[in-house]
Design a protein around this motif. Sequence first.
Motif: not given
Length: 87
Positions: A27-32
Amino acid sequence: MDILEELWYGNITPTEYSRIENNANYKEALRLVNQNQERLRATLTDEQIELLDKLLTASEEFANLIELDCFKVGFKLGARLTIEAYT
């Protein structure tokens, strides 16, 4: 119903099993990715945005091919391990 029947009748769809939905790292990677893509788009001309979209589409197609290959390799390895276990 055994697993082969489940697969035959379409009750098992390997691509539906996503590890992304409940994984904080994904989720964090996708957000970035999304954040940086939006920041980049804001600085591009229409022609550059079109080129970026083509790049992203090609990258997605490439990732899908890699995922398919990994699935096939994993499936074959699992089958070979099963055969080895029974011989």
